[in-house]
Design a protein around this motif. Structure first.
Motif, mmCIF file in Angstrom:
data_model
loop_
_atom_site.group_PDB
_atom_site.id
_atom_site.type_symbol
_atom_site.label_atom_id
_atom_site.label_comp_id
_atom_site.label_asym_id
_atom_site.label_seq_id
_atom_site.Cartn_x
_atom_site.Cartn_y
_atom_site.Cartn_z
ATOM 1 N N ARG A 77 -6.199 -3.659 -4.469
ATOM 2 C CA ARG A 77 -6.068 -2.369 -3.784
ATOM 3 C C ARG A 77 -5.964 -2.614 -2.281
ATOM 4 O O ARG A 77 -6.791 -3.297 -1.687
ATOM 5 C CB ARG A 77 -7.272 -1.475 -4.080
ATOM 6 C CG ARG A 77 -7.463 -1.166 -5.562
ATOM 7 C CD ARG A 77 -8.534 -0.103 -5.718
ATOM 8 N NE ARG A 77 -8.925 0.077 -7.104
ATOM 9 C CZ ARG A 77 -9.773 1.005 -7.529
ATOM 10 N NH1 ARG A 77 -10.319 1.833 -6.644
ATOM 11 N NH2 ARG A 77 -10.079 1.111 -8.799
ATOM 12 N N ARG A 78 -4.968 -2.003 -1.670
ATOM 13 C CA ARG A 78 -4.739 -2.190 -0.245
ATOM 14 C C ARG A 78 -5.619 -1.244 0.565
ATOM 15 O O ARG A 78 -5.621 -0.033 0.348
ATOM 16 C CB ARG A 78 -3.260 -1.953 0.091
ATOM 17 C CG ARG A 78 -2.889 -2.112 1.574
ATOM 18 C CD ARG A 78 -3.276 -3.484 2.122
ATOM 19 N NE ARG A 78 -2.612 -4.570 1.455
ATOM 20 C CZ ARG A 78 -1.493 -5.140 1.892
ATOM 21 N NH1 ARG A 78 -0.927 -4.710 3.011
ATOM 22 N NH2 ARG A 78 -0.964 -6.137 1.223
ATOM 23 N N CYS A 79 -6.380 -1.810 1.496
ATOM 24 C CA CYS A 79 -7.238 -1.026 2.389
ATOM 25 C C CYS A 79 -6.432 -0.606 3.620
ATOM 26 O O CYS A 79 -5.416 -1.221 3.963
ATOM 27 C CB CYS A 79 -8.452 -1.856 2.803
ATOM 28 S SG CYS A 79 -9.595 -1.019 3.926
ATOM 29 N N ARG A 80 -6.914 0.403 4.293
ATOM 30 C CA ARG A 80 -6.238 0.865 5.508
ATOM 31 C C ARG A 80 -6.221 -0.221 6.578
ATOM 32 O O ARG A 80 -5.351 -0.238 7.436
ATOM 33 C CB ARG A 80 -6.938 2.112 6.049
ATOM 34 C CG ARG A 80 -6.251 2.703 7.276
ATOM 35 C CD ARG A 80 -6.716 4.109 7.539
ATOM 36 N NE ARG A 80 -5.954 4.708 8.635
ATOM 37 C CZ ARG A 80 -5.954 5.994 8.918
ATOM 38 N NH1 ARG A 80 -6.676 6.815 8.190
ATOM 39 N NH2 ARG A 80 -5.252 6.464 9.920
ATOM 40 N N CYS A 81 -7.174 -1.154 6.510
ATOM 41 C CA CYS A 81 -7.227 -2.226 7.502
ATOM 42 C C CYS A 81 -6.105 -3.243 7.297
ATOM 43 O O CYS A 81 -5.897 -4.117 8.136
ATOM 44 C CB CYS A 81 -8.571 -2.929 7.462
ATOM 45 S SG CYS A 81 -8.828 -3.999 6.026
ATOM 46 N N GLY A 82 -5.385 -3.157 6.164
ATOM 47 C CA GLY A 82 -4.287 -4.063 5.885
ATOM 48 C C GLY A 82 -4.623 -5.170 4.913
ATOM 49 O O GLY A 82 -3.735 -5.894 4.459
ATOM 50 N N ARG A 83 -5.911 -5.298 4.557
ATOM 51 C CA ARG A 83 -6.315 -6.324 3.608
ATOM 52 C C ARG A 83 -6.428 -5.721 2.211
ATOM 53 O O ARG A 83 -6.511 -4.512 2.038
ATOM 54 C CB ARG A 83 -7.665 -6.934 4.005
ATOM 55 C CG ARG A 83 -7.702 -7.474 5.421
ATOM 56 C CD ARG A 83 -8.908 -8.353 5.656
ATOM 57 N NE ARG A 83 -10.150 -7.741 5.160
ATOM 58 C CZ ARG A 83 -11.271 -8.413 4.968
ATOM 59 N NH1 ARG A 83 -11.319 -9.711 5.211
ATOM 60 N NH2 ARG A 83 -12.371 -7.798 4.536
ATOM 61 N N ASP A 84 -6.492 -6.593 1.228
ATOM 62 C CA ASP A 84 -6.713 -6.170 -0.149
ATOM 63 C C ASP A 84 -8.177 -6.386 -0.529
ATOM 64 O O ASP A 84 -8.809 -7.345 -0.081
ATOM 65 C CB ASP A 84 -5.840 -6.977 -1.123
ATOM 66 C CG ASP A 84 -4.371 -6.612 -1.010
ATOM 67 O OD1 ASP A 84 -4.081 -5.498 -0.549
ATOM 68 O OD2 ASP A 84 -3.529 -7.450 -1.375
#
Length: 410
Positions: A269-276
């Motif tokens: 799942r992709r977080c808003r911070c750009g990481r999964d």
């Protein structure tokens, strides 16, 4: 009294009071660790007592010479920081009058800037909320527009009244000295030093910036030496940590940023911070709204309101609470808090809180669970009260009081 336009964090940097690690937040002020030798420490001693002290009490407690103590008190009286209150009980003779920190008619502005709205509160130093306002914003918009709208509403709420200081809670890590980058946060396009400068100029008072979840944690403190973790689950996920009455900020203001801890449940799942794989990608309001079966609700408020009637929403909220509980079980084992207070638009939902609590009980090691409370936070007032406490602790820190008195004497 003339005052240079510098923020509370700037004063603290010079005075060495507001450390990057811990800020004392319990009670109405912490007594000095050793004998009070300055006017600032005498004021800190008076702030630590709700009943106040007589002059004789202060002489006994501090060990100061009478002439020295009276000189310090005269300076505090002249600055409007101390006043004589009601008489204290006495065995015989004329009862001495109590000296108290003068918090009368002093107001603090507490501003909570969220993803989609801002809440503004005007509080007395006694933590009573005098007036409140709420306005819609979009934090993704340029800083100037958002800050301008918040400032205008704050000035309207003040109605000509002058606050002694203002605290601003933000949904991102906040380094008191503004050295921490915001590139991976929702405030990546903001300049916090510029925000502080503009707000101080428009509001004409010192301004303190702080993370919103940490502010909520400070507002949740009930006992001077309490250890607790406050978690805010709304659009995002954040937490604040209090250890024996002290707020833990970390080396650069990122302590408690649990929303970006990677967990197995968020894999892919992709977080808003750009990481999964971040916790926020599985247990936040944004994560709930991103689910295809729930996207039709459009806003987090509508989704939350449907939790009692839509089984799909209830199931998703329960699972999000379970995921957060698993992450918090590690926090419980690490910090051994006496209480976990869960707040925010999603966090206070009964199904979310119950699932979170049960998962902590299932996963955490038994010794760390002794007497642990997992409860709902006071989301309506905790952040505002916390900001008020933090502003007061910085504004009336001994070193800063000494600076103010020196300016008056100069």
């Amino acid at each position: 009294m003339a005052r240079p336009r510098r923020g509370l964090a700037t004063y603290a940097k010079e005075a060495g009071r507001m450390t990057q690690q811990r800020t004392l937040v319990g009670g109405s002020g912490q007594p000095p660790a050793g004998p009070a030798t300055s006017a600032g420490h005498v004021l800190q001693l008076l702030r630590s007592s709700t009943a106040g002290y007589s002059r004789a009490d202060l002489l006994d407690i501090t060990g100061m010479a009478r002439s020295t103590l009276y000189e310090r008190l005269d300076a505090l009286f002249a600055a409007g920081l101390v006043y004589e209150s009601t008489p204290l009980r006495s065995q015989r003779g004329r009862p001495p009058r109590a000296l108290r920190f003068d918090d009368r008619n002093k107001l603090v502005l507490a501003i909570e800037i969220g993803h989609t709205h801002a809440s503004i509160h005007l509080l007395s130093l006694g933590r009573d909320i005098v007036a409140s306002a709420r306005l819609p914003i979009q934090i993704s918009q340029p800083q100037e527009g958002v800050a301008g709208a918040v400032i205008e509403e704050s000035l309207r709420l003040l109605g000509g009244r002058q606050p002694v200081g203002a605290g601003v809670g933000l949904p991102a890590p906040v380094d008191p000295l503004h050295r921490l980058g915001l590139e991976r946060t929702v405030l990546a396009h903001w300049d916090l030093q510029r925000l502080q400068d503009v707000m101080e100029a428009r509001l004409d008072c010192p301004v303190l910036l702080e993370n919103d979840a940490r502010s909520m944690a400070v507002g949740e403190v009930r006992e001077p030496l309490e250890s607790l973790v406050a978690v805010k689950v709304s659009t995002g996920v954040g937490s604040g940590i209090i250890v024996r009455g002290a707020l833990v900020r970390g080396a650069h203001g990122a302590a408690g940023d649990i929303g970006h801890v990677r967990i197995p449940e968020a894999a892919g799942r992709r977080c808003r911070c750009g990481r999964d794989g971040c916790l926020a990608a599985a247990a936040s309001g944004r994560a709930l709204l991103s689910a295809p079966e729930l996207a039709g609700y459009g806003t987090l408020r509508r989704l939350v309101d449907a939790c009692g009637s839509d089984p799909a929403v209830r199931s998703a909220v329960t699972e999000a609470g379970r995921v957060l509980g698993r992450a918090l079980a590690a926090t419980v084992g690490t910090l051994n808090p006496g209480r976990i207070a869960v707040g925010g638009l999603v966090g206070v939902l009964p199904d979310f809180l119950a699932a979170c609590r049960q998962q902590i009980l299932d996963d955490a090691f038994e010794p760390s669970l002794v007497d642990l409370e997992v409860v709902s936070a006071d989301s309506r007032t905790a952040t505002a009260v916390g900001l008020c406490k933090l502003v007061e602790e910085s504004l009336y820190a001994p070193e800063r009081v000494e600076q103010l008195l020196a300016q008056r004497a100069g």
